[in-house]
Design a protein around this motif. Sequence first.
Motif, PDB file in Angstrom:
ATOM      1  N   TRP A 116      42.444  52.720  45.905  1.00 49.54           N
ATOM      2  CA  TRP A 116      43.208  51.616  45.318  1.00 49.54           C
ATOM      3  C   TRP A 116      44.452  52.134  44.602  1.00 49.54           C
ATOM      4  N   ARG A 121      48.908  51.504  45.800  1.00 47.72           N
ATOM      5  CA  ARG A 121      48.359  50.339  46.495  1.00 47.72           C
ATOM      6  C   ARG A 121      47.973  49.231  45.525  1.00 47.72           C
ATOM      7  N   TYR A 122      47.551  49.607  44.321  1.00 47.70           N
ATOM      8  CA  TYR A 122      47.162  48.590  43.340  1.00 47.70           C
ATOM      9  C   TYR A 122      48.323  47.660  43.012  1.00 47.70           C
ATOM     10  N   LEU A 125      49.090  45.340  46.369  1.00 49.15           N
ATOM     11  CA  LEU A 125      48.009  44.572  46.986  1.00 49.15           C
ATOM     12  C   LEU A 125      48.319  43.083  47.054  1.00 49.15           C
ATOM     13  N   GLN A 132      42.231  38.333  48.316  1.00 46.40           N
ATOM     14  CA  GLN A 132      41.792  39.511  47.584  1.00 46.40           C
ATOM     15  C   GLN A 132      42.201  39.399  46.116  1.00 46.40           C
ATOM     16  N   PRO A 135      40.813  42.568  42.295  1.00 42.99           N
ATOM     17  CA  PRO A 135      40.136  43.703  42.937  1.00 42.99           C
ATOM     18  C   PRO A 135      39.247  44.458  41.958  1.00 42.99           C
ATOM     19  N   GLU A 136      39.604  44.418  40.646  1.00 43.35           N
ATOM     20  CA  GLU A 136      38.767  45.128  39.681  1.00 43.35           C
ATOM     21  C   GLU A 136      37.369  44.504  39.584  1.00 43.35           C
ATOM     22  N   LEU A 347      38.048  44.153  50.534  1.00 42.12           N
ATOM     23  CA  LEU A 347      39.042  44.834  49.689  1.00 42.12           C
ATOM     24  C   LEU A 347      39.554  46.100  50.367  1.00 42.12           C
ATOM     25  N   LEU A 351      43.375  47.039  51.546  1.00 39.41           N
ATOM     26  CA  LEU A 351      44.076  48.273  51.167  1.00 39.41           C
ATOM     27  C   LEU A 351      44.522  49.038  52.408  1.00 39.41           C
TER      28      LEU A 351
END
Length: 374
Positions: A116, A121-122, A125, A132, A135-136, A347, A351
Amino acid sequence: MSEDDNEDGNREWSRFWLTARHFWCGRSAWRIWLLCAVLAGIVVLQLYVQFRFNYWNRDFFDALEGRDPARLRQQAALLVPLCAASVVLAVASVWGRMAMQRNWRQWLTAKVIDYWVENDRYARLATVQGDQKIPEYRIAEDVRIATDAPVDFAVNVISSVLTAIIFVQVLWQVGGPISFAVAGVQVGIPGYLVVSVAVYSGLVTGAMLWVGSPLTRVIQIKNQAESELITAAHLLRDIGEGVTPKREERAVIAGLWQALDRAIRRWKRLCWQLMRTTMVSHTNTLLAPIIGLVLCAPKFLGDQMTLGELTQAAAAFTLVQGSFNWLVDNYSRVADWMSSLERVGGLLLSLDQLNDEAGADVTPSAAARQRQDG
């Protein structure tokens, strides 16, 4: 569920296992397999104690029926070590399962976080098409469920298979054959308790599969609605912290109320679905012990079975049908696990879409590889 939903689910399953399987085949995986062997040994010992309890049950009630004080004292003395062994093994089983779950969750969570964070990518996203959100939440909660449940399932399935093998023999020996007249024709059924438990378990499992088939999708939709509610709350917090302009406050608050309404409606749908599956599972819980006694009653009344054998066979019947109906007792959790597995896989697929065209792939980062090999 539509064909597209099935195809998406298969892709998410495949993507999840593409990552998760490396926990079981890295250079340090021998420690996990050693722990698996210890757990398997504990399961076997638990079944042996359960087997001894089944025969203790028979001997105790036979002593009661025969009004034999010496034999009753002997059985009372035997009860203490059997209970102690059962408690020790139960505690050891909890330790082994949770140790394995903790290690797998830590490894997979680190792997997903690395992927991630890698190449920002975080931050990118949000550009991926799809749902999505948060994501956390998937990393913290869905990874936990996706790694906890398979360990419990594996231990329970092994226990159920061995229980069925052992106690089917008890049912066959204690129950024996039975014969009765139908329209003037004498009909005999060898091992009638085994036949009965197989038929009963098949009916209950079929009912659960029929009633509970939509549950996985319902749980997945509910989890998505919960994620959207958290997202909407975060947007409002961003306004309070000055990250988002104040002029968007009205729209964000309206979106928060809409997200809450969706989450409640999804919960209502889940409630109705769980009510249907509970109807099947609870009916089975009530009927299974009674059916075992009813089936044994004719032989007991005909002096072909002692009181101890009656209670032994009824207890064995309950254990065997519990093994055969493992899916009935665990259907809700299986559905919850499948939902979380698909969400983690989804997820990872999102990614994957962020990889550049120059050849970035789904391999782990250096930190993740080091953790995998170490």
